[in-house]
Design a protein around this motif. Structure first.
Motif, mmCIF file in Angstrom:
data_model
loop_
_atom_site.group_PDB
_atom_site.id
_atom_site.type_symbol
_atom_site.label_atom_id
_atom_site.label_comp_id
_atom_site.label_asym_id
_atom_site.label_seq_id
_atom_site.Cartn_x
_atom_site.Cartn_y
_atom_site.Cartn_z
ATOM 1 N N GLU A 1 1.099 -1.618 -0.108
ATOM 2 C CA GLU A 1 -0.035 -0.168 -0.128
ATOM 3 C C GLU A 1 1.136 0.970 0.160
ATOM 4 O OE1 GLU A 1 -3.346 1.942 -0.280
ATOM 5 O OE2 GLU A 1 -2.815 -0.070 -0.552
ATOM 6 N N ALA A 2 2.003 1.154 1.160
ATOM 7 C CA ALA A 2 2.541 2.594 0.728
ATOM 8 C C ALA A 2 3.462 2.447 -0.214
ATOM 9 C CB ALA A 2 4.177 2.321 2.102
ATOM 10 N N GLU A 3 4.238 1.173 -0.625
ATOM 11 C CA GLU A 3 4.752 1.421 -2.828
ATOM 12 C C GLU A 3 3.821 2.058 -3.413
ATOM 13 O OE1 GLU A 3 6.193 -2.583 -3.324
ATOM 14 O OE2 GLU A 3 7.874 -2.155 -1.691
ATOM 15 N N ARG A 4 2.475 1.707 -3.113
ATOM 16 C CA ARG A 4 1.169 2.112 -4.187
ATOM 17 C C ARG A 4 1.171 3.554 -4.446
ATOM 18 N NH1 ARG A 4 -3.701 3.767 -5.079
ATOM 19 N NH2 ARG A 4 -3.515 3.659 -2.680
ATOM 20 N N GLU A 5 1.376 3.916 -2.930
ATOM 21 C CA GLU A 5 0.170 5.717 -2.879
ATOM 22 C C GLU A 5 2.209 6.578 -3.242
ATOM 23 O OE1 GLU A 5 0.128 5.618 2.129
ATOM 24 O OE2 GLU A 5 -1.648 4.912 1.523
ATOM 25 N N ALA A 6 2.663 5.850 -2.956
ATOM 26 C CA ALA A 6 4.662 6.882 -3.684
ATOM 27 C C ALA A 6 4.144 6.080 -4.845
ATOM 28 C CB ALA A 6 5.849 5.463 -3.374
ATOM 29 N N LEU A 7 3.973 5.685 -5.624
ATOM 30 C CA LEU A 7 3.644 5.572 -7.452
ATOM 31 C C LEU A 7 2.632 5.896 -7.500
ATOM 32 C CD1 LEU A 7 4.907 4.133 -9.757
ATOM 33 C CD2 LEU A 7 4.088 2.488 -9.016
ATOM 34 N N ALA A 8 1.832 6.258 -6.787
ATOM 35 C CA ALA A 8 0.875 7.057 -7.623
ATOM 36 C C ALA A 8 1.102 8.696 -7.136
ATOM 37 C CB ALA A 8 -0.971 7.509 -6.722
ATOM 38 N N ASP A 9 1.887 8.515 -5.885
ATOM 39 C CA ASP A 9 2.037 10.619 -5.713
ATOM 40 C C ASP A 9 3.139 10.435 -6.843
ATOM 41 O OD1 ASP A 9 0.847 10.669 -4.238
ATOM 42 O OD2 ASP A 9 2.285 10.759 -2.523
ATOM 43 N N SER A 10 4.361 9.882 -7.543
ATOM 44 C CA SER A 10 5.347 10.552 -8.442
ATOM 45 C C SER A 10 4.648 10.184 -9.988
ATOM 46 C CB SER A 10 5.700 8.489 -8.051
ATOM 47 O OG SER A 10 6.685 8.668 -9.491
ATOM 48 N N VAL A 11 3.389 9.276 -10.368
ATOM 49 C CA VAL A 11 2.837 9.382 -11.645
ATOM 50 C C VAL A 11 2.000 11.061 -11.842
ATOM 51 C CG1 VAL A 11 0.863 8.768 -12.708
ATOM 52 C CG2 VAL A 11 2.749 6.886 -12.030
ATOM 53 N N GLY A 12 1.301 11.069 -10.434
ATOM 54 C CA GLY A 12 0.544 12.646 -10.290
ATOM 55 C C GLY A 12 1.347 13.391 -10.786
ATOM 56 N N THR A 13 3.019 13.086 -10.142
ATOM 57 C CA THR A 13 3.421 14.417 -10.493
ATOM 58 C C THR A 13 4.025 14.868 -12.211
ATOM 59 O OG1 THR A 13 4.432 14.657 -8.702
ATOM 60 C CG2 THR A 13 6.042 16.062 -9.375
ATOM 61 N N LEU A 14 4.469 13.699 -12.397
ATOM 62 C CA LEU A 14 4.503 13.292 -13.695
ATOM 63 C C LEU A 14 3.781 14.017 -14.865
ATOM 64 C CD1 LEU A 14 6.820 9.908 -14.302
ATOM 65 C CD2 LEU A 14 7.643 12.193 -14.517
ATOM 66 N N GLN A 15 2.733 14.255 -14.136
ATOM 67 C CA GLN A 15 1.325 14.269 -15.205
ATOM 68 C C GLN A 15 1.171 15.482 -14.964
ATOM 69 O OE1 GLN A 15 -1.890 11.968 -13.177
ATOM 70 N NE2 GLN A 15 -1.496 10.235 -14.846
ATOM 71 N N ARG A 16 1.160 15.980 -13.809
ATOM 72 C CA ARG A 16 0.911 17.347 -13.616
ATOM 73 C C ARG A 16 2.591 17.984 -14.353
ATOM 74 N NH1 ARG A 16 -0.478 16.093 -8.789
ATOM 75 N NH2 ARG A 16 1.619 16.087 -7.463
ATOM 76 N N GLU A 17 3.118 17.310 -14.438
ATOM 77 C CA GLU A 17 4.465 18.684 -15.201
ATOM 78 C C GLU A 17 4.584 18.375 -16.481
ATOM 79 O OE1 GLU A 17 7.956 19.467 -14.318
ATOM 80 O OE2 GLU A 17 6.795 19.697 -12.171
ATOM 81 N N LEU A 18 3.697 17.379 -16.843
ATOM 82 C CA LEU A 18 3.365 17.587 -18.185
ATOM 83 C C LEU A 18 2.291 18.335 -18.979
ATOM 84 C CD1 LEU A 18 3.138 15.855 -20.694
ATOM 85 C CD2 LEU A 18 1.678 14.304 -20.401
ATOM 86 N N VAL A 19 1.541 18.578 -17.962
ATOM 87 C CA VAL A 19 0.440 19.421 -18.453
ATOM 88 C C VAL A 19 0.794 20.880 -18.518
ATOM 89 C CG1 VAL A 19 -1.628 20.567 -17.570
ATOM 90 C CG2 VAL A 19 -1.555 18.035 -17.631
ATOM 91 N N LYS A 20 1.964 21.314 -17.498
ATOM 92 C CA LYS A 20 2.575 22.474 -17.149
ATOM 93 C C LYS A 20 4.174 22.192 -19.055
ATOM 94 C CE LYS A 20 6.551 24.680 -14.873
ATOM 95 N NZ LYS A 20 7.718 24.111 -13.902
#
Length: 409
Positions: free
Chosen positions: A286-305
């Motif tokens: 669960e901790a790994e999933r949350e960390a991965l989700a945070d990482s993916v979210g950061t990458l997605q926001r960077e893509l929009v930027k």
């Protein structure tokens, strides 16, 4: 003794009584061992003179036996009455289990009050007055303590005592609002779940204090071991300052345990670890999933930027505008990106996307009003929304995100 005769003599299920009145399907008896619905416990089932009983209610302190059909007997007849023992015993077990649960709750949650009970055929609902959170750990602890109390074979007793004495006894919980039938003429019926029997299954390190002592007008078993299997099913929604606990007694508890076993064994196999290590493995995943989700979210926001920074700015109404589509980023994340770049990259930032339906986020610098611009978009493309002068959201547009962007110019 305060309360109904059934509560005083719960193991009596066959008796003879004289009919004192009959009104259609409603029958009054000279005396009755039937339990009339009260305090969250349903009425007994059975027969009066071979006629099935549909309900038993209290009216002006008297038992009214509502039969399934009009009887052939009349006032003055003596009738043989039989109570459905399996249902009576289920209610005795369930009601006693609720007291055990309440005692466990005081040990898990601290100061709690008794707020109500509902005994159903499939489950028992216990409602507690507490400001503590009833989380998963608390539910597991409740389940453990309830079953320990059953295993310890604690004696269960019921006695009448002066209300004044009961109020002075710290261990006695008085709940007149929900247990009014336990009070009569200055006395109260108190049900006590005591210490373990001498030489009981787990007499070591057990407190000599009663497990629970409370005003109650219901039927109970004489020892917690008679309750049988109990499973805490989960929490239920309750009003502020209250917590609801659902538990099952008997076959339903066994069925739930079977389901839980199958799920835990399957999880252990899927995780590839022993059962005792499954919880820790799940926490790690669960901790790994949350960390991965945070990482993916950061990458997605960077893509929009990056999309915004690469987009061709255009002039409108004397201001610089930049717009792009959101991709997989939701409206909240798009709003964060737009807000960070507004006034720096352009005077007006518009990000259009499609989560559940087409939406747009508008962010502006100090010389433009985001809410006004959004209102112009909703006027043109439908939908609605709102926000502030610096950041606004809208959705349910009649067109796709690309059409929203095309309409800006």
């Amino acid at each position: 003794m305060s309360g109904q005769r059934a509560a005083a003599e719960p193991y009596a299920t066959r008796f003879e009584s004289q009919v004192t009145a009959v009104d259609g399907r409603r029958v009054w008896l000279d005396s009755s061992h039937f339990f009339a619905e009260s305090g969250g416990q349903p009425a007994d089932r059975g027969t009066v003179g071979d006629v099935p009983v549909a309900d038993v209610v209290l009216e002006d302190g008297e038992h009214v036996h509502v039969l399934e059909e009009e009887p052939s007997f009349s006032e003055g007849h003596r009738v043989l009455c039989s109570i459905d023992w399996s249902f009576r015993m289920y209610c005795m077990r369930a009601h006693t289990a609720s007291h055990v649960c309440y005692g466990a709750a005081r040990r898990v949650l601290g100061e709690v009050g008794y707020a109500g009970l509902e005994i159903g055929e499939e489950m028992v609902r216990v409602e507690l007055e507490t400001d503590e959170e009833l989380d998963d750990d608390a539910l597991v602890s409740l389940d453990e303590l309830v079953n320990r109390a059953v295993w310890e074979s604690r004696p269960v007793s019921w006695d009448s005592m002066p209300v004044a004495d009961a109020r002075e006894a710290d261990e006695v919980v008085l709940t007149e609002r929900t247990e009014g039938s336990a009070f009569s003429k200055g006395r109260v019926r108190v049900v006590t779940i005591g210490d373990v029997d001498e030489g009981g299954a787990s007499a070591v390190n057990v407190s000599s204090q009663p497990w629970d002592a409370a005003a109650c007008g219901g039927t109970h078993v004489r020892n917690t071991r008679e309750i049988g299997p109990v499973t805490v099913l989960g929490r239920t929604e309750a009003d502020a300052g209250r917590a609801g606990v659902e538990l099952a007694v008997g076959p339903r508890a066994i069925e739930r345990r079977e389901t839980e076993k199958r799920v835990t064994f399957a999880a252990s196999r899927q995780l590839g670890v022993p059962l005792a290590e499954a919880t820790g493995k799940l926490s790690t995943l669960e901790a790994e999933r949350e960390a991965l989700a945070d990482s993916v979210g950061t990458l997605q926001r960077e893509l929009v930027k990056t999309r915004l920074e690469s987009a061709e700015p255009f002039e409108r109404e004397g201001r610089t505008w930049v717009g792009t589509t959101a991709g997989v980023v939701d409206a909240n994340e798009a709003g964060e990106v737009a807000r960070d770049l507004a006034g720096e990259l352009a005077d007006v930032i518009v990000i259009a996307g499609e989560e559940d339906s087409p939406f747009a986020v508008v962010a502006t610098g100090e010389d433009a009003d985001a809410e006004t611009i959004l209102r112009d978009l909703t006027d043109e493309f439908g939908g609605g929304g709102g926000g502030s002068a610096r950041l606004a959201w809208g959705g349910d547009f009649d067109v796709d995100p690309e059409a929203v962007l095309s309409g800006l110019e």
